[in-house]
Design a protein around this motif. Structure first.
Motif, PDB file in Angstrom:
ATOM      1  N   ARG A   4       0.806  -1.259   0.013  1.00 61.75           N
ATOM      2  CA  ARG A   4       0.007  -0.078   0.105  1.00 61.75           C
ATOM      3  C   ARG A   4       0.735   1.339   0.044  1.00 61.75           C
ATOM      4  O   ARG A   4       0.760   2.168  -0.693  1.00 61.75           O
ATOM      5  CB  ARG A   4      -0.954  -0.167   1.177  1.00 61.75           C
ATOM      6  CG  ARG A   4      -1.935   1.156   1.252  1.00 61.75           C
ATOM      7  CD  ARG A   4      -2.782   1.147   0.094  1.00 61.75           C
ATOM      8  NE  ARG A   4      -3.653   2.285  -0.090  1.00 61.75           N
ATOM      9  CZ  ARG A   4      -3.298   3.405  -0.277  1.00 61.75           C
ATOM     10  NH1 ARG A   4      -2.202   3.571  -0.900  1.00 61.75           N
ATOM     11  NH2 ARG A   4      -4.334   4.448  -0.541  1.00 61.75           N
ATOM     12  N   PRO A  60      -9.310   7.224  -1.355  1.00 66.97           N
ATOM     13  CA  PRO A  60     -10.329   6.221  -1.324  1.00 66.97           C
ATOM     14  C   PRO A  60     -10.181   4.861  -2.361  1.00 66.97           C
ATOM     15  O   PRO A  60     -10.457   3.756  -2.061  1.00 66.97           O
ATOM     16  CB  PRO A  60     -11.588   6.760  -1.051  1.00 66.97           C
ATOM     17  CG  PRO A  60     -11.179   8.168  -0.744  1.00 66.97           C
ATOM     18  CD  PRO A  60     -10.020   8.514  -1.092  1.00 66.97           C
ATOM     19  N   TRP A  61     -10.256   5.516  -3.549  1.00 64.42           N
ATOM     20  CA  TRP A  61      -9.987   4.707  -4.592  1.00 64.42           C
ATOM     21  C   TRP A  61      -8.771   3.423  -4.509  1.00 64.42           C
ATOM     22  O   TRP A  61      -9.235   2.243  -4.613  1.00 64.42           O
ATOM     23  CB  TRP A  61      -9.721   5.370  -6.105  1.00 64.42           C
ATOM     24  CG  TRP A  61     -10.998   5.987  -6.694  1.00 64.42           C
ATOM     25  CD1 TRP A  61     -11.674   7.358  -6.599  1.00 64.42           C
ATOM     26  CD2 TRP A  61     -12.124   5.199  -7.483  1.00 64.42           C
ATOM     27  NE1 TRP A  61     -12.700   7.121  -7.150  1.00 64.42           N
ATOM     28  CE2 TRP A  61     -12.963   6.012  -7.874  1.00 64.42           C
ATOM     29  CE3 TRP A  61     -12.271   4.016  -8.058  1.00 64.42           C
ATOM     30  CZ2 TRP A  61     -14.258   5.805  -8.657  1.00 64.42           C
ATOM     31  CZ3 TRP A  61     -13.314   3.435  -8.548  1.00 64.42           C
ATOM     32  CH2 TRP A  61     -14.349   4.538  -8.909  1.00 64.42           C
ATOM     33  N   SER A  62      -7.846   3.853  -4.253  1.00 58.89           N
ATOM     34  CA  SER A  62      -6.721   3.227  -4.073  1.00 58.89           C
ATOM     35  C   SER A  62      -6.781   2.346  -2.774  1.00 58.89           C
ATOM     36  O   SER A  62      -6.580   0.927  -2.785  1.00 58.89           O
ATOM     37  CB  SER A  62      -5.490   4.191  -3.977  1.00 58.89           C
ATOM     38  OG  SER A  62      -4.978   4.605  -5.111  1.00 58.89           O
ATOM     39  N   SER A  63      -7.478   2.786  -1.663  1.00 58.98           N
ATOM     40  CA  SER A  63      -7.801   1.931  -0.600  1.00 58.98           C
ATOM     41  C   SER A  63      -8.491   0.892  -0.748  1.00 58.98           C
ATOM     42  O   SER A  63      -8.648  -0.381  -0.261  1.00 58.98           O
ATOM     43  CB  SER A  63      -8.028   2.798   0.520  1.00 58.98           C
ATOM     44  OG  SER A  63      -7.052   3.462   0.875  1.00 58.98           O
ATOM     45  N   GLY A  64      -9.699   1.162  -1.822  1.00 55.50           N
ATOM     46  CA  GLY A  64     -10.690   0.144  -2.223  1.00 55.50           C
ATOM     47  C   GLY A  64      -9.923  -1.033  -2.797  1.00 55.50           C
ATOM     48  O   GLY A  64     -10.258  -2.082  -2.765  1.00 55.50           O
ATOM     49  N   LYS A  65      -9.101  -0.476  -3.699  1.00 58.06           N
ATOM     50  CA  LYS A  65      -8.305  -1.745  -4.516  1.00 58.06           C
ATOM     51  C   LYS A  65      -7.474  -2.579  -3.493  1.00 58.06           C
ATOM     52  O   LYS A  65      -7.320  -3.886  -3.629  1.00 58.06           O
ATOM     53  CB  LYS A  65      -7.652  -1.096  -5.792  1.00 58.06           C
ATOM     54  CG  LYS A  65      -8.511  -0.308  -6.659  1.00 58.06           C
ATOM     55  CD  LYS A  65      -7.544  -0.065  -7.867  1.00 58.06           C
ATOM     56  CE  LYS A  65      -6.885   1.312  -7.343  1.00 58.06           C
ATOM     57  NZ  LYS A  65      -6.033   2.072  -8.571  1.00 58.06           N
ATOM     58  N   ALA A  89      -7.953  -3.052  -0.531  1.00 56.97           N
ATOM     59  CA  ALA A  89      -8.938  -4.030   0.272  1.00 56.97           C
ATOM     60  C   ALA A  89      -9.131  -5.502  -0.481  1.00 56.97           C
ATOM     61  O   ALA A  89      -8.997  -6.270   0.172  1.00 56.97           O
ATOM     62  CB  ALA A  89     -10.267  -3.444   0.397  1.00 56.97           C
ATOM     63  N   THR A 106     -11.893  -4.483   5.080  1.00 53.68           N
ATOM     64  CA  THR A 106     -11.833  -3.080   4.386  1.00 53.68           C
ATOM     65  C   THR A 106     -11.440  -2.015   5.550  1.00 53.68           C
ATOM     66  O   THR A 106     -11.014  -1.007   5.035  1.00 53.68           O
ATOM     67  CB  THR A 106     -13.539  -2.993   4.068  1.00 53.68           C
ATOM     68  OG1 THR A 106     -13.900  -3.966   3.264  1.00 53.68           O
ATOM     69  CG2 THR A 106     -13.763  -1.590   3.517  1.00 53.68           C
ATOM     70  N   PHE A 141      -8.428   0.692   4.426  1.00 57.44           N
ATOM     71  CA  PHE A 141      -8.534   2.008   4.590  1.00 57.44           C
ATOM     72  C   PHE A 141      -7.837   2.681   5.493  1.00 57.44           C
ATOM     73  O   PHE A 141      -7.056   3.734   5.334  1.00 57.44           O
ATOM     74  CB  PHE A 141     -10.128   2.422   4.670  1.00 57.44           C
ATOM     75  CG  PHE A 141     -10.917   2.544   3.438  1.00 57.44           C
ATOM     76  CD1 PHE A 141     -10.999   3.566   2.580  1.00 57.44           C
ATOM     77  CD2 PHE A 141     -11.328   1.316   2.774  1.00 57.44           C
ATOM     78  CE1 PHE A 141     -11.703   3.369   1.454  1.00 57.44           C
ATOM     79  CE2 PHE A 141     -11.797   1.063   1.665  1.00 57.44           C
ATOM     80  CZ  PHE A 141     -12.140   2.250   0.912  1.00 57.44           C
TER      81      PHE A 141
END
Length: 311
Positions: free
Chosen positions: A211, A222-227, A229, A265, A269
């Motif tokens: 990460r 957030p987009w990158s954290s979603g990926k 996850a 998740t 995040f």
């Protein structure tokens, strides 16, 4: 003031050892992009009298050095022909277009020589010097471990709160997975707490490095954290299924599946927030600098120049 023109780029790539840098670009809309991506003030030479603007900003003195790239020779018809045809306090030999060459090594990076006063020049402190692959990976290692550990702590706190509400017992899947991966003796029933924690925290810290690498590359938010996850859940399932400890998630009871996805998740995040904050201290990543060239959604945005990408 040092001025350099990069052939084929939307604005010139500039670096200065003094107090101010100005750059030239073809499109007026690229002026803000130059200011963001290179830390310079862009001048659209198609609509601006570059020579007059440079004299205005320097009290009539003009630029100290004009460095032209191949394909943009300093002739009178070029964007820098006027501003570079000056005489003044800068000593040295004349170059093409009338520009004056500074003394050997003056104002150039360390690899080309010393400053005019004999001192070693200062290393650039902007994103360019911080964006090399080696430096990026070194920072991603320790920052990722910190971010991943922080994410595990936040996830664990959330799990404890959830267990108090739902009455769910502790899971010993991490310990059993680690025992089988390492060849440790496997106990039946309840697993050793230290082994459980070692797998729980260790896996989270290691994945945090990935990460952090995303953050340093410019994949933040957030987009990158979603990926990320999805990566976290996938890594769990590969290890657990490969060792025979776990089964595919689609075979789980829905309640257990929802709880597991929720906690992973939260981890992703929380790790992302810390990784992004640490990476931001080094400035924008190459991907962000590329996006700053043409803000908005575009299908035909050329690659960032290698000199500014850090690779």
């Amino acid at each position: 003031m040092h001025l350099r023109a990069a052939h084929g780029e939307p604005f010139v790539d500039l670096r200065a050892e003094r107090e101010h840098v100005d750059g030239s670009c073809e499109d007026p809309e690229d002026e803000d992009g130059a200011r963001l991506a290179a830390g310079v003030d862009g001048l659209a030479y198609t609509t601006t009298d570059v020579a007059a603007k440079l004299r205005e900003r320097t009290g009539g003195r003009g630029p100290d050095v004009c460095i032209e790239a191949v394909g943009m020779e300093a002739h009178n018809d070029g964007p820098f022909g006027g501003p570079c045809r000056r005489t003044g306090p800068t000593s040295g030999r004349a170059t093409a277009g009338g520009a004056r060459r500074p003394p050997s090594g003056a104002g150039f990076p360390r690899a080309l020589g010393r400053n005019g006063d004999g001192r070693e020049p200062q290393r650039a402190s902007g994103p360019r010097s911080l964006g090399t692959r080696r430096g990026m990976m070194k920072r991603a290692l320790w920052q990722g471990a910190v971010a991943g550990t922080a994410g595990v702590l936040v996830m664990t706190l959330g799990e404890k709160v959830e267990q108090r509400v739902t009455g769910r017992p502790d899971s010993h899947v991490p310990a059993r997975t680690m025992e089988r991966l390492t060849g440790m003796r496997e106990d039946l029933g309840r697993q050793p707490v230290p082994v459980n924690l070692a797998m729980h925290v260790g896996q989270g810290a290691l994945l945090g490095i990935l990460r952090s690498g995303m953050s340093h590359a410019g994949l933040r938010g957030p987009w990158s954290s979603g990926k990320f996850a999805v990566v976290r859940v996938t890594s769990d399932q590969i290890l657990e299924n490969a060792t025979g400890v776990g089964a595919p998630p689609q075979t789980w009871p829905r309640r257990e599946l929802v709880i597991d996805l929720l906690h992973k998740t939260v981890y992703a995040f929380a790790t992302g927030v810390v990784a992004d904050a640490l990476a931001a201290r080094s400035g924008p990543g190459p991907g962000q600098r590329h996006a700053a060239l043409r803000p908005g959604r575009h299908s035909e945005a050329g690659p960032l120049a290698r000199g500014r990408s850090g690779v």
